[in-house]
Write a protein that holds these residues in place. Structure first.
Motif, PDB file in Angstrom:
ATOM      1  N   SER A  28      45.232 -16.963 -10.189  1.00 34.27           N
ATOM      2  CA  SER A  28      44.792 -17.388  -8.768  1.00 34.27           C
ATOM      3  C   SER A  28      45.552 -18.505  -8.458  1.00 34.27           C
ATOM      4  CB  SER A  28      43.255 -17.449  -8.779  1.00 34.27           C
ATOM      5  OG  SER A  28      42.920 -16.537  -9.046  1.00 34.27           O
ATOM      6  N   GLU A  52      49.754 -12.415   3.077  1.00 29.66           N
ATOM      7  CA  GLU A  52      49.361 -12.818   1.650  1.00 29.66           C
ATOM      8  C   GLU A  52      50.052 -11.833   0.972  1.00 29.66           C
ATOM      9  OE1 GLU A  52      45.798 -12.454  -0.863  1.00 29.66           O
ATOM     10  OE2 GLU A  52      45.957 -14.244  -1.186  1.00 29.66           O
ATOM     11  N   THR A  55      47.570  -9.870  -3.503  1.00 25.38           N
ATOM     12  CA  THR A  55      46.822 -10.503  -3.770  1.00 25.38           C
ATOM     13  C   THR A  55      45.667 -10.585  -4.510  1.00 25.38           C
ATOM     14  OG1 THR A  55      46.161  -8.545  -2.129  1.00 25.38           O
ATOM     15  CG2 THR A  55      44.178  -9.939  -2.570  1.00 25.38           C
ATOM     16  N   GLY A  58      41.911 -12.356  -5.066  1.00 22.23           N
ATOM     17  CA  GLY A  58      41.566 -12.598  -3.445  1.00 22.23           C
ATOM     18  C   GLY A  58      41.035 -13.494  -3.414  1.00 22.23           C
ATOM     19  N   THR A  61      43.518 -15.121  -0.702  1.00 21.22           N
ATOM     20  CA  THR A  61      43.010 -14.631   0.208  1.00 21.22           C
ATOM     21  C   THR A  61      41.740 -14.882   0.707  1.00 21.22           C
ATOM     22  OG1 THR A  61      43.631 -12.361  -0.353  1.00 21.22           O
ATOM     23  CG2 THR A  61      42.473 -11.918   1.094  1.00 21.22           C
ATOM     24  N   THR A  78      47.048  -8.814   3.506  1.00 22.36           N
ATOM     25  CA  THR A  78      47.300  -8.971   1.920  1.00 22.36           C
ATOM     26  C   THR A  78      48.106  -8.266   1.405  1.00 22.36           C
ATOM     27  OG1 THR A  78      46.693 -10.002  -0.254  1.00 22.36           O
ATOM     28  CG2 THR A  78      44.791  -8.952   1.292  1.00 22.36           C
ATOM     29  N   GLU A  80      49.058  -6.282  -2.002  1.00 22.40           N
ATOM     30  CA  GLU A  80      48.890  -5.704  -3.413  1.00 22.40           C
ATOM     31  C   GLU A  80      49.691  -4.673  -4.411  1.00 22.40           C
ATOM     32  OE1 GLU A  80      47.868  -8.458  -6.035  1.00 22.40           O
ATOM     33  OE2 GLU A  80      48.443  -6.660  -7.236  1.00 22.40           O
ATOM     34  N   PHE A  89      39.258  -5.447  -4.767  1.00 16.82           N
ATOM     35  CA  PHE A  89      38.563  -6.146  -3.522  1.00 16.82           C
ATOM     36  C   PHE A  89      38.184  -5.759  -2.944  1.00 16.82           C
ATOM     37  CE2 PHE A  89      40.503  -7.190   0.809  1.00 16.82           C
ATOM     38  CZ  PHE A  89      41.035  -8.034   0.883  1.00 16.82           C
ATOM     39  N   TRP A  94      34.156  -7.768   3.446  1.00 20.53           N
ATOM     40  CA  TRP A  94      35.403  -9.209   3.606  1.00 20.53           C
ATOM     41  C   TRP A  94      35.243  -8.575   5.768  1.00 20.53           C
ATOM     42  CZ3 TRP A  94      37.908 -12.342   1.527  1.00 20.53           C
ATOM     43  CH2 TRP A  94      38.830 -11.691  -0.447  1.00 20.53           C
ATOM     44  N   THR A  98      40.026  -8.154   8.362  1.00 20.02           N
ATOM     45  CA  THR A  98      40.972  -8.832   6.605  1.00 20.02           C
ATOM     46  C   THR A  98      41.716  -7.396   6.349  1.00 20.02           C
ATOM     47  OG1 THR A  98      39.808 -10.081   6.152  1.00 20.02           O
ATOM     48  CG2 THR A  98      40.875  -9.364   4.194  1.00 20.02           C
ATOM     49  N   ILE A 100      43.939  -4.941   2.893  1.00 22.11           N
ATOM     50  CA  ILE A 100      44.797  -5.195   1.856  1.00 22.11           C
ATOM     51  C   ILE A 100      45.603  -4.086   2.305  1.00 22.11           C
ATOM     52  CG2 ILE A 100      42.517  -3.849   0.646  1.00 22.11           C
ATOM     53  CD1 ILE A 100      43.966  -5.640  -1.701  1.00 22.11           C
TER      54      ILE A 100
END
Ligand SMILES: C[S@@+](CC[C@H](N)C(=O)[O-])C[C@H]1O[C@@H](n2cnc3c(N)ncnc32)[C@H](O)[C@@H]1O
Length: 193
Positions: A28, A52, A55, A58, A61, A78, A80, A89, A94, A98, A100
């Motif tokens: 991270s 991003e 991820t 997170g 994020t 984001t 991943e 995630f 969230w 947002t 993913i």
């Protein structure tokens, strides 16, 4: 990155840190980088888009989202590759803006459109296929690339890849870039208007 400017860790970030611990995820971004992400996210204008790449658990994020607290006029995407991280995630709530995307950044980038802020933090779109990321940066947009400290790379291939990224960011006429020699070294680049 003055320590005296540090504030409390936002709830979203604390939750992501807990998730990273549970998953044993050790890649991270560090808190000073995260705080910079928050500051830059807060500067994205209404109607803007943030991306991003990578991820992880997170944490990045969460820092980006924390910079948008109280707003609902910016989207945060984001990307991943690892399905287990994508599933993790979804364990936590969230903000509605947002999203993913599960998949390979190289495959996804050409179809994502342009962004006002990009945190390139996966192998793809950073050490490889950086051009796809640069193409996705809107005029006036800002790109953050972490882990630019060349002295950390003993593997010659990886060292060469980081050097290539540094050279591209320094010489691409579309960009104005600066390397910040703190932590693992960051490069911040703005795409000229
Ligand atoms: C350095 S970690 C990301 C950390 C995260 N950005 C943060 O700040 O906490 C890199 C992540 O990129 C993901 N990744 C690796 N290759 C990828 C690819 N081709 N496309 C998308 N994600 C990828 C890895 O699974 C890993 O979770």
């Amino acid at each position: 990155m003055n320590a005296s400017l540090s504030q409390a860790v936002p709830d979203l970030v604390a939750r992501a840190e807990e998730r990273a611990g549970r998953l044993g995820f050790g890649m991270s971004c560090e808190a000073p980088v995260g705080r910079l992400l928050s500051v830059l996210a807060a500067a994205v204008p209404a109607g803007g888009r943030i991306l991003e790449l990578g991820t992880g658990a997170g944490i990045g994020t969460a820092w980006l989202a924390a910079g948008l607290t109280g707003r609902d006029d910016v989207t945060l995407t984001t990307v991943e590759l690892d399905p287990a991280l994508v599933a993790a995630f979804h364990d936590a709530p969230w903000p509605s803006w947002t999203e993913i995307l599960e998949g390979d950044a190289t495959a996804l980038l050409p179809g994502l459109g342009r962004f006002d802020l990009i945190f390139a933090d996966a192998v793809a779109g950073k050490w490889t296929d950086l051009d796809l990321t640069l193409n996705a940066l809107a005029p006036g947009g800002v790109l953050i690339v972490d882990d630019m400290d060349l002295s950390r790379y003993t593997d010659p291939e990886h060292h060469a890849a980081v050097q290539r990224v540094e050279d591209t960011l320094a010489t691409d006429p579309r960009l104005l870039a600066v390397r910040i020699p703190a932590g693992t070294h960051l490069t911040v680049a703005t795409r000229r208007r």
